[in-house]
Motif scaffolding. Sequence first.
Motif: not given
Length: 154
Positions: A114-122
């Motif tokens: 979940a953190d990767f999904l958000v960080n990759l985008y942000e």
Amino acid sequence: MIEYYAGDARRIHHFLKVHSFAKLIGEMEGVTGEELEILEVAALVHDIGIKNSEKKYGYNTGKTQEKEGPPEAEKLLIPLTDDAAFIERVCYLVGHHHTYSNIDGMDYQILVEADFLVNLYEDKEHIKAVRSAYEKIFRTQSGRKLCKEIFALS
């Protein structure tokens, strides 16, 4: 956590997005009960160490977040529950969410994804970085599906 990070809209949006993805992946993977509750709480507080990292060191990294996060999470959680095992697991997840080896549970794996999904985008990561994360980090069927769809991986 909104009160804890009052005035820091970027960080508040981040942990709310990580929570949403963690809950979604958890439910898609069939996680229920206390394990889902631990996952959700950990997702909300996973970056709680940033504030003290910046205060103590003048910067924050994944490692300083992992060091500074658990004591802050514990302070936040103790007034909310007397379940020591619950608090211990949440603090463990907070203290390891930037460590991608020896992942020891579905809650831990999902939090990382979940953190990767958000960080990759942000972080506006290049598609090569997304593909690398997909291959190296994502292990759940649901996390892999979401990553492929969100970033249009072929």
